[in-house]
Design an enzyme around this catalytic site. Sequence first.
Site: not given
Ligand code: PAP
Length: 354
Positions: A102-104, A107, A162, A250, A317-318
Amino acid sequence: MITGLIFIFLIGSFVTSLCIFVAVMESKFSRTSNEEEVSPITLETCRDIVSTLPRENNWRAFGDLCFYQDFFCYSYLLEGAIFAQNHYQAQPSDILICGVPKSGNTWLKALTFSIVTRTQFDNTTTPLLTKNPHNCIPFMEIDFSRKGIKTTPGSLPLISTHLPYTSLPISIIDSACKIVYMCREPKDSFVSLWHYARKLKGGLQEPMSLGETFELFCKGVSDYGPYWDHILGYWKASLEKPEKILFLKYEDVIKDTPFYVERMAEFMGYPFSPEEEKEGKIQDIVEFCSFENLSNLEVIKTGSSAHIGIENKIFFRKGKVGDWKNYLTTEMAERLDKITKQKLSGYGLSFHSA
Ligand code: PAP
């Protein structure tokens, strides 16, 4: 006869326990020396090791969180992690893409994949159009141990994990391979993790409350946590070996994505040529990998991840900085900020909490 059978059973149990003990010790101590031989540990033995580990009150998303080498991990991932620790032979050209959950990561995977494959694909042909970014880069804890997928010379050099820095396969630390690490402000990460766990909720009728999970997170009990230790491990290593580890936040990458795309490309050994820059290649990648673009792709809206059958949209999500304000009380925010300060500021690491 019965006594004989009991005796055989007892001997069998003793030998099995001994094997598990030896394997645990080997995997613990093999982290300290690169001269030791790689243990021929099987995935079954890894499973046995995991079954003996202490378990914590968990987030009820994927079952128990096991404690191993000072971090918490779901058993099915930990089995693969231990297997990788014992078998993964890094290539000098490998590029490890990592971050605490959940640290990006999603992306970061989309960005690094786009950078590295840009001469093969453009925005109309990239596999990112039809696959979750998680499925475009092999995941060490699952794909290497279960499917034997790894980087080979000439193949896609990216592999993701991870794992905390101190638990990476020793060949990664010892080889010339590079690591791109992304971390995120802890309050936003926590809120993101809570939403994720709620959506998965491990088949429960009632998912964990924000308060319950907050307590666990503060205690360090979270997926690959303690959260701060994970960040600190890579931060310290990046200070010691800046040529090996690119440490990203991030929030910084959101603020100036083109700058960091260029930075990542250079760091990974795939710099943009002046012609590419002129053609707007960096901006193309930034826009393609943006939250808005990726989250609106059909594969993300309706598909599932090949890893564990999770809906792709759960990873989007957001994508905002500062969303914690909509969920955490002032007390909760202050408590997390205090832990962050205590754990990280002495090492010169801080976050801007929006
Ligand atoms: P994971 O560890 O399960 O792979 P990870 O991708 O690290 O998850 O984190 C998900 C977060 O990245 C979500 O944040 P939020 O819950 O605060 O919204 C997700 O929305 C965000 N995220 C996914 N894709 C992107 C993107 N392209 N740009 C920016 N943030 C993104």
